[in-house]
Design an enzyme around this catalytic site. Structure first.
Site, PDB file in Angstrom:
ATOM      1  CG  ASP A 192      -1.818   1.237   1.282  1.00  0.00           C
ATOM      2  OD1 ASP A 192      -2.397   1.585   0.239  1.00  0.00           O
ATOM      3  OD2 ASP A 192      -1.925   1.878   2.344  1.00  0.00           O
ATOM      4  CB  SER A 193       0.250   4.751  -0.736  1.00  0.00           C
ATOM      5  OG  SER A 193      -0.920   4.889   0.036  1.00  0.00           O
ATOM      6  CE1 TYR A 203       2.483   4.847  -3.575  1.00  0.00           C
ATOM      7  CE2 TYR A 203       1.133   3.039  -4.351  1.00  0.00           C
ATOM      8  CZ  TYR A 203       2.335   3.498  -3.871  1.00  0.00           C
ATOM      9  OH  TYR A 203       3.370   2.617  -3.686  1.00  0.00           O
ATOM     10  N   GLY A 204      -2.898   8.751  -4.245  1.00  0.00           N
ATOM     11  CA  GLY A 204      -4.166   9.245  -4.787  1.00  0.00           C
ATOM     12  C   GLY A 204      -4.070  10.522  -5.600  1.00  0.00           C
ATOM     13  CB  CYS A 252      -3.379   0.470  -2.367  1.00  0.00           C
ATOM     14  SG  CYS A 252      -3.368   2.157  -2.961  1.00  0.00           S
ATOM     15  CG  ASN A 253      -9.833   1.095  -2.372  1.00  0.00           C
ATOM     16  OD1 ASN A 253     -10.854   0.513  -2.697  1.00  0.00           O
ATOM     17  ND2 ASN A 253      -9.387   1.099  -1.131  1.00  0.00           N
ATOM     18  CB  THR A 254      -5.038   4.780  -5.236  1.00  0.00           C
ATOM     19  OG1 THR A 254      -5.832   5.396  -4.218  1.00  0.00           O
ATOM     20  CG2 THR A 254      -4.654   5.807  -6.266  1.00  0.00           C
ATOM     21  CB  CYS A 286      -9.174   5.370   0.684  1.00  0.00           C
ATOM     22  SG  CYS A 286      -7.456   5.654   1.174  1.00  0.00           S
ATOM     23  CG  HIS A 308      -4.457   5.344   4.285  1.00  0.00           C
ATOM     24  ND1 HIS A 308      -4.052   4.810   3.097  1.00  0.00           N
ATOM     25  CD2 HIS A 308      -3.325   5.687   4.953  1.00  0.00           C
ATOM     26  CE1 HIS A 308      -2.720   4.837   3.033  1.00  0.00           C
ATOM     27  NE2 HIS A 308      -2.261   5.365   4.149  1.00  0.00           N
TER      28      HIS A 308
HETATM   29  N1  DGL Z   1      -4.622   3.607   0.767  1.00  0.00           N
HETATM   30  C1  DGL Z   1      -4.733   3.849  -0.613  1.00  0.00           C
HETATM   31  C2  DGL Z   1      -6.099   3.579  -1.179  1.00  0.00           C
HETATM   32  O1  DGL Z   1      -6.714   2.635  -0.746  1.00  0.00           O
HETATM   33  C3  DGL Z   1      -4.059   5.043  -1.182  1.00  0.00           C
HETATM   34  C4  DGL Z   1      -4.179   6.334  -0.503  1.00  0.00           C
HETATM   35  C5  DGL Z   1      -3.200   7.308  -1.090  1.00  0.00           C
HETATM   36  O2  DGL Z   1      -2.006   7.006  -1.037  1.00  0.00           O
HETATM   37  O3  DGL Z   1      -3.628   8.316  -1.625  1.00  0.00           O
HETATM   38  O4  DGL Z   1      -6.561   4.232  -2.061  1.00  0.00           O
END
Ligand code: DGL
Length: 260
Positions: free
Chosen positions: A10-11, A42-43, A73-75, A182, A184
């Site tokens: 993940d990020s 990452y978003g 990580c969804n992104t 997300c 997080h």
């Molecule tokens: N935790 C990540 C997600 O599920 C990325 C969040 C990020 O780094 O912007 O999208």
């Protein structure tokens, strides 16, 4: 091979919300987790940057013997999983916002989704939304939340104000489900519930990802059937203190700093 670890990336620390569900459902499995906090969030990055970071993380997990990779990580999933599946010969599990269960259960036919810009702008997400033409899907970018969660200070006034503003935008629209898109954001679950109340149901993807990971391991005969104590190696490429804090009650965990 079966005793090899499940790899996660993940990020940052967000994917720990997924890792916890997977390790609870599959207590025999060894795991390796990469928290790429150095490159968070990452978003806000371009699709190509997200693909490049996802490849870098995947290659490190493969070097460390991962038998399957959970893109926690969804992104990264919505922007890069198609590319990863074509390039690497290992099963990938992705996480996508849990639109389906929310859409199927919504009575008001209005659901909210809180996610990163990268996820909401991805073509995978747009294609998914098109499948639910009878549902109004209200999108809210959670800009700024990830860096604050990465700092470990979930109860700061700055995070609370930002979160309440985003939730207010959705509350005005009579939603009855809120999808946390997300990895997080499940760490904010209690704060969110305290603010929006229990009438609006919160939903995330952690348990579905854990069940899917088990199903795919079983399909490829990769389940670890030994009774040896499992080990969990968690790596961060920045300060390890926040990662340690988020796994402080977990067993057999080693947290280390690693350059990647
Ligand atoms: N935790 C990540 C997600 O599920 C990325 C969040 C990020 O780094 O912007 O999208």
């Amino acid at each position: 091979m079966n005793t090899n670890p499940i790899g996660f990336f993940d990020s940052g620390i967000g994917g720990i919300s997924i890792w916890k569900k997977v390790t609870t459902l599959l207590p025999n499995e060894n795991t390796i987790y990469l928290a790429d906090s150095k490159n968070a969030p990452y978003g806000q990055k371009s699709k190509q940057q997200i693909i490049d970071l996802s490849c870098k993380n995947t290659e490190l997990l493969l070097q460390k013997g991962a038998k399957i990779i959970v893109v926690a990580c969804n992104t990264a999933t919505t922007n890069a999983i198609g590319y990863l599946r074509k390039k690497y010969n290992v099963p990938f599990i992705g996480i996508e916002p849990a639109i389906k269960p929310a859409a199927l259960q919504s009575k008001t036919k209005k659901i909210g989704i809180l996610a990163t810009k990268g996820t909401l702008n991805s073509s995978l997400f747009s294609e998914k939304v098109l499948q639910y033409s009878d549902i109004e899907i209200l999108e809210q970018i959670g800009e700024g939340l990830v860096p604050l969660i990465e700092n470990g200070n979930i109860n700061s006034a700055e995070l609370t104000n930002l979160l309440h503003n985003y939730l207010d935008n959705l509350l005005q629209k009579n939603i009855d489900y809120l999808v946390l898109g997300c990895s997080h954001y499940p760490f904010l679950w209690q704060k969110i519930e305290n603010y929006i109340g229990k009438k609006i149901k919160i939903i995330d993807s952690g348990e579905a990802v854990a069940r899917q990971t088990k199903a795919i391991l079983s399909k490829y005969n990769l389940l670890n059937l030994t009774n040896k104590k499992s080990t969990h190696k968690l790596y961060s490429n920045t300060n390890t203190s926040v990662l340690k804090m988020f796994v402080k009650n977990c067993k057999n965990v080693v947290v280390d700093k690693l350059e990647f």
